[in-house]
Design an enzyme around this catalytic site. Structure first.
Site, mmCIF file in Angstrom:
data_model
loop_
_atom_site.group_PDB
_atom_site.id
_atom_site.type_symbol
_atom_site.label_atom_id
_atom_site.label_comp_id
_atom_site.label_asym_id
_atom_site.label_seq_id
_atom_site.Cartn_x
_atom_site.Cartn_y
_atom_site.Cartn_z
ATOM 1 N N LYS A 291 4.606 -20.128 -40.809
ATOM 2 C CA LYS A 291 4.691 -19.041 -41.793
ATOM 3 C C LYS A 291 6.016 -19.107 -42.541
ATOM 4 C CE LYS A 291 2.074 -15.246 -39.761
ATOM 5 N NZ LYS A 291 2.225 -13.878 -39.260
ATOM 6 N N ASP B 257 1.635 -8.516 -41.301
ATOM 7 C CA ASP B 257 0.586 -8.409 -40.294
ATOM 8 C C ASP B 257 -0.753 -8.592 -41.002
ATOM 9 O OD1 ASP B 257 0.409 -7.925 -37.384
ATOM 10 O OD2 ASP B 257 -1.019 -6.398 -37.988
ATOM 11 N N ASN C 220 8.314 -15.363 -35.721
ATOM 12 C CA ASN C 220 8.696 -16.485 -34.863
ATOM 13 C C ASN C 220 7.826 -17.685 -35.148
ATOM 14 O OD1 ASN C 220 10.843 -15.440 -33.241
ATOM 15 N ND2 ASN C 220 9.332 -14.093 -32.263
HETATM 16 P P1 IMP Z 1 -0.878 -12.353 -37.974
HETATM 17 O O1 IMP Z 1 -0.673 -10.892 -38.089
HETATM 18 O O2 IMP Z 1 -0.482 -13.104 -39.214
HETATM 19 O O3 IMP Z 1 -0.286 -12.927 -36.732
HETATM 20 O O4 IMP Z 1 -2.449 -12.583 -37.868
HETATM 21 C C1 IMP Z 1 -3.219 -12.020 -36.819
HETATM 22 C C2 IMP Z 1 -4.413 -12.916 -36.544
HETATM 23 O O5 IMP Z 1 -5.266 -12.946 -37.705
HETATM 24 C C3 IMP Z 1 -4.061 -14.385 -36.283
HETATM 25 O O6 IMP Z 1 -3.794 -14.597 -34.932
HETATM 26 C C4 IMP Z 1 -5.331 -15.087 -36.717
HETATM 27 O O7 IMP Z 1 -6.298 -15.031 -35.694
HETATM 28 C C5 IMP Z 1 -5.813 -14.241 -37.870
HETATM 29 N N1 IMP Z 1 -5.334 -14.795 -39.151
HETATM 30 C C6 IMP Z 1 -4.267 -14.383 -39.874
HETATM 31 N N2 IMP Z 1 -4.134 -15.112 -40.991
HETATM 32 C C7 IMP Z 1 -5.153 -16.006 -40.964
HETATM 33 C C8 IMP Z 1 -5.543 -17.051 -41.850
HETATM 34 O O8 IMP Z 1 -4.936 -17.326 -42.900
HETATM 35 N N3 IMP Z 1 -6.633 -17.742 -41.486
HETATM 36 C C9 IMP Z 1 -7.340 -17.489 -40.355
HETATM 37 N N4 IMP Z 1 -7.006 -16.565 -39.494
HETATM 38 C C10 IMP Z 1 -5.918 -15.808 -39.793
#
Ligand code: IMP
Length: 191
Positions: free
Chosen positions: A13, A68, A9
């Protein structure tokens, strides 16, 4: 053109991945009429990405993938890991997450950390996992105001700036997510 649903969502991304997936019809969740929050209740990054991909595949039977990501800090035994988004609480506040991380690492000289992304693709009914990792260190203070999440305190190996001080293209070229997406794109190009 191949059609595949990206289970996210997050418009940022979606834009980022669309830039890397020419020749593929990348469909968003909103385009498919899925507006609810998709459960992420696994104890692992792999488990969460699979859970999200299956949620959509079970409903639409269309090829789809989900990602993820976790920040894994060596001195904290891999924390915050799968709990990266909610490290400091359910509000998912990046500022609070960084503050907690820096507190936990106060006085600690081992600053080694890595971002790890796992993409789960369900393609013609079969699961495929693609992993992307970037190694680096956690700085002692915040630097830069670009990016999101933990970017202001993550310095990738080989650089003397944080992700928050890099332009988006430079970050994507070496980032965990960029590397995992490159593997996904390679697979889709061959299948
Ligand atoms: P998601 O699974 O991509 O939603 O990432 C989970 C959490 O990891 C996010 O809410 C961020 O806090 C952290 N995160 C993921 N990708 C990045 C990045 O490229 N830079 C910094 N923090 C990240």
């Amino acid at each position: 053109m191949k059609k595949v649903i990206f289970v996210t969502n997050n418009p940022n991304k979606l834009r980022e991945v669309r830039q890397m997936t020419n020749g593929i019809d990348l469909v968003s969740l909103a385009d498919c009429g899925i507006t609810e929050d998709i459960p992420e209740t696994s104890e692992t990054i792999e488990g969460n990405s699979l859970q999200k991909a299956h949620y959509v595949y079970d409903r639409l039977s269309t090829d789809c993938f989900a990602d993820d990501t976790g920040l894994e800090v060596e001195a904290l035994g891999g924390e915050p890991g799968v709990r990266s988004a909610r490290y400091a609480g359910e509000s998912k506040c990046s500022e609070d997450n960084i503050t907690l991380l820096l507190e936990k690492l106060e006085g600690c000289d081992n600053r080694r950390a890595r971002f790890r992304t796992v993409i789960a693709l369900i393609w013609e009914g079969r699961e495929h996992l693609f992993e992307g990792i970037v190694e680096g260190t956690i700085t002692r203070e915040r630097h830069g105001d670009g990016g999101f999440g933990y970017d202001a305190v993550f310095m990738p190996d080989g650089y003397d700036i944080t992700f928050a001080q890099m332009d988006a293209a430079s970050k994507n070229a070496i980032s965990h997510r960029g590397r995992a997406i490159a593997k996904l794109v390679d697979f889709l190009g061959k299948n």
